[in-house]
Design a protein around this motif. Structure first.
Motif, PDB file in Angstrom:
ATOM      1  N   GLY A   1       0.841  -1.176   0.000  1.00 17.17           N
ATOM      2  CA  GLY A   1       0.000   0.000   0.000  1.00 17.17           C
ATOM      3  C   GLY A   1       0.881   1.232   0.000  1.00 17.17           C
ATOM      4  N   GLY A   2       0.289   2.384  -0.180  1.00 18.97           N
ATOM      5  CA  GLY A   2       1.037   3.637  -0.209  1.00 18.97           C
ATOM      6  C   GLY A   2       1.187   4.169  -1.622  1.00 18.97           C
ATOM      7  N   LEU A   3       1.633   5.394  -1.708  1.00 16.31           N
ATOM      8  CA  LEU A   3       1.765   6.065  -3.002  1.00 16.31           C
ATOM      9  C   LEU A   3       2.750   5.332  -3.920  1.00 16.31           C
ATOM     10  CD1 LEU A   3       0.813   8.474  -4.631  1.00 16.31           C
ATOM     11  CD2 LEU A   3       2.660   9.813  -3.622  1.00 16.31           C
ATOM     12  N   GLY A   4       3.717   4.624  -3.329  1.00 14.82           N
ATOM     13  CA  GLY A   4       4.717   3.909  -4.117  1.00 14.82           C
ATOM     14  C   GLY A   4       4.118   2.855  -5.033  1.00 14.82           C
ATOM     15  N   VAL A   5       2.982   2.253  -4.660  1.00 11.92           N
ATOM     16  CA  VAL A   5       2.383   1.226  -5.529  1.00 11.92           C
ATOM     17  C   VAL A   5       1.833   1.843  -6.800  1.00 11.92           C
ATOM     18  CG1 VAL A   5       1.864  -0.391  -3.662  1.00 11.92           C
ATOM     19  CG2 VAL A   5       0.129   1.245  -4.366  1.00 11.92           C
ATOM     20  N   LEU A   6       1.362   3.092  -6.686  1.00 13.38           N
ATOM     21  CA  LEU A   6       0.844   3.764  -7.879  1.00 13.38           C
ATOM     22  C   LEU A   6       1.983   4.279  -8.758  1.00 13.38           C
ATOM     23  CD1 LEU A   6      -1.735   4.600  -9.330  1.00 13.38           C
ATOM     24  CD2 LEU A   6      -1.636   6.756  -8.101  1.00 13.38           C
ATOM     25  N   LEU A   7       3.062   4.729  -8.122  1.00 16.38           N
ATOM     26  CA  LEU A   7       4.189   5.279  -8.874  1.00 16.38           C
ATOM     27  C   LEU A   7       5.165   4.203  -9.345  1.00 16.38           C
ATOM     28  CD1 LEU A   7       4.908   8.405  -6.636  1.00 16.38           C
ATOM     29  CD2 LEU A   7       3.549   8.268  -8.748  1.00 16.38           C
ATOM     30  N   GLY A   8       4.999   2.979  -8.851  1.00 21.52           N
ATOM     31  CA  GLY A   8       5.889   1.879  -9.216  1.00 21.52           C
ATOM     32  C   GLY A   8       5.416   1.126 -10.445  1.00 21.52           C
ATOM     33  N   PRO A   9       6.040  -0.012 -10.732  1.00 19.49           N
ATOM     34  CA  PRO A   9       5.734  -0.776 -11.938  1.00 19.49           C
ATOM     35  C   PRO A   9       4.309  -1.320 -12.011  1.00 19.49           C
ATOM     36  CG  PRO A   9       7.614  -1.733 -10.753  1.00 19.49           C
ATOM     37  CD  PRO A   9       7.134  -0.569  -9.974  1.00 19.49           C
ATOM     38  N   THR A  10       3.641  -1.451 -10.861  1.00 18.34           N
ATOM     39  CA  THR A  10       2.276  -2.002 -10.873  1.00 18.34           C
ATOM     40  C   THR A  10       1.209  -0.925 -11.010  1.00 18.34           C
ATOM     41  OG1 THR A  10       2.136  -1.907  -8.465  1.00 18.34           O
ATOM     42  CG2 THR A  10       2.936  -3.959  -9.421  1.00 18.34           C
ATOM     43  N   GLY A  11       1.593   0.342 -10.977  1.00 13.21           N
ATOM     44  CA  GLY A  11       0.628   1.439 -10.985  1.00 13.21           C
ATOM     45  C   GLY A  11      -0.324   1.433 -12.158  1.00 13.21           C
ATOM     46  N   GLY A  12       0.163   1.131 -13.335  1.00 14.39           N
ATOM     47  CA  GLY A  12      -0.701   1.106 -14.514  1.00 14.39           C
ATOM     48  C   GLY A  12      -1.749   0.010 -14.441  1.00 14.39           C
ATOM     49  N   TYR A  13      -1.366  -1.110 -13.879  1.00 16.26           N
ATOM     50  CA  TYR A  13      -2.341  -2.187 -13.717  1.00 16.26           C
ATOM     51  C   TYR A  13      -3.438  -1.767 -12.746  1.00 16.26           C
ATOM     52  CZ  TYR A  13       0.817  -5.215 -16.310  1.00 16.26           C
ATOM     53  OH  TYR A  13       1.601  -5.763 -17.294  1.00 16.26           O
ATOM     54  N   LEU A  14      -3.061  -1.058 -11.675  1.00 12.65           N
ATOM     55  CA  LEU A  14      -4.062  -0.573 -10.723  1.00 12.65           C
ATOM     56  C   LEU A  14      -5.016   0.411 -11.387  1.00 12.65           C
ATOM     57  CD1 LEU A  14      -1.933   0.010  -7.497  1.00 12.65           C
ATOM     58  CD2 LEU A  14      -3.497  -1.860  -7.997  1.00 12.65           C
ATOM     59  N   VAL A  15      -4.490   1.361 -12.142  1.00 11.10           N
ATOM     60  CA  VAL A  15      -5.343   2.301 -12.867  1.00 11.10           C
ATOM     61  C   VAL A  15      -6.243   1.526 -13.828  1.00 11.10           C
ATOM     62  CG1 VAL A  15      -5.355   4.188 -14.547  1.00 11.10           C
ATOM     63  CG2 VAL A  15      -3.725   4.217 -12.639  1.00 11.10           C
ATOM     64  N   GLY A  16      -5.693   0.507 -14.447  1.00  9.83           N
ATOM     65  CA  GLY A  16      -6.464  -0.331 -15.369  1.00  9.83           C
ATOM     66  C   GLY A  16      -7.619  -1.055 -14.699  1.00  9.83           C
TER      67      GLY A  16
END
Length: 192
Positions: free
Chosen positions: A83-98
């Protein structure tokens, strides 16, 4: 506020909360890391697919958004306790937005196309198409380029690496489709 809208608003809130909790609970299953690409295989995509297929476009995508926002805010709701902002800014962030857009697409296709099919076979085939389009194609459209940009990989390498997710995601699409169609046959008003 009229008395007829209050129960439906409450029902919608409960549906969104239950599916957000389900997506988060699927994060308790440990992620599988491949080493080829810095994005783990998780069960949470199944929850995203189910949210869209069962709740429709707006409630399904809202359930996904709740998990994304709470995760970015720091709650360890993602697989592996992340959790945290790092998950969005890291390599998985696009999948989360998806996740948001994937559940939106699945929900729209289920609501306006899949459940309107007359035969069970056509519902099954169109349901699979809807779940694959939203739950795989749309999510990968956000995830693959995002991973490439964040990691410095070229787009082709990121795409090839993401193919490792495909067998599991296809299985999740089948499960989500079968579960959603079974529920919709029993409870026809869920997408209204």
């Amino acid at each position: 506020m009229s008395t007829t809208t209050a129960p439906s608003q409450t029902r919608n809130t409960v549906y969104v909360a239950v599916f957000a909790a389900m997506i988060a609970a699927m994060g308790l299953v440990p992620p599988i890391t491949l080493g080829v690409i810095p994005v783990p295989i998780t069960l949470q995509t199944l929850g995203v697919m189910l949210a869209g297929a069962m709740l429709g476009p707006w409630r399904g995508s809202l359930a996904s958004l709740v998990v994304i926002v709470l995760s970015v805010a720091g709650l360890p709701l993602l697989a592996g306790g992340r959790g945290g902002l790092g998950v969005l800014l890291g390599p998985t962030g696009g999948y989360l937005v998806g996740w948001f857009f994937g559940s939106l697409v699945i929900g729209a296709l289920f609501k306006y196309w899949v459940i309107r099919m007359q035969s069970k076979l056509l519902q099954l085939v169109s349901g699979l198409v809807a779940t694959i389009l939203g739950g795989i194609v749309v999510i990968y459209l956000f995830g693959v380029p995002w991973t490439a940009v964040v990691t410095g990989l070229d787009l082709k390498t990121s795409l090839v690496g993401s193919l490792a997710f495909l067998p599991g995601d296809l299985l999740k699409a089948v499960v989500a489709t079968l579960v959603a169609l079974t529920v919709h046959r029993s409870y026809r008003g869920l997408l209204k």
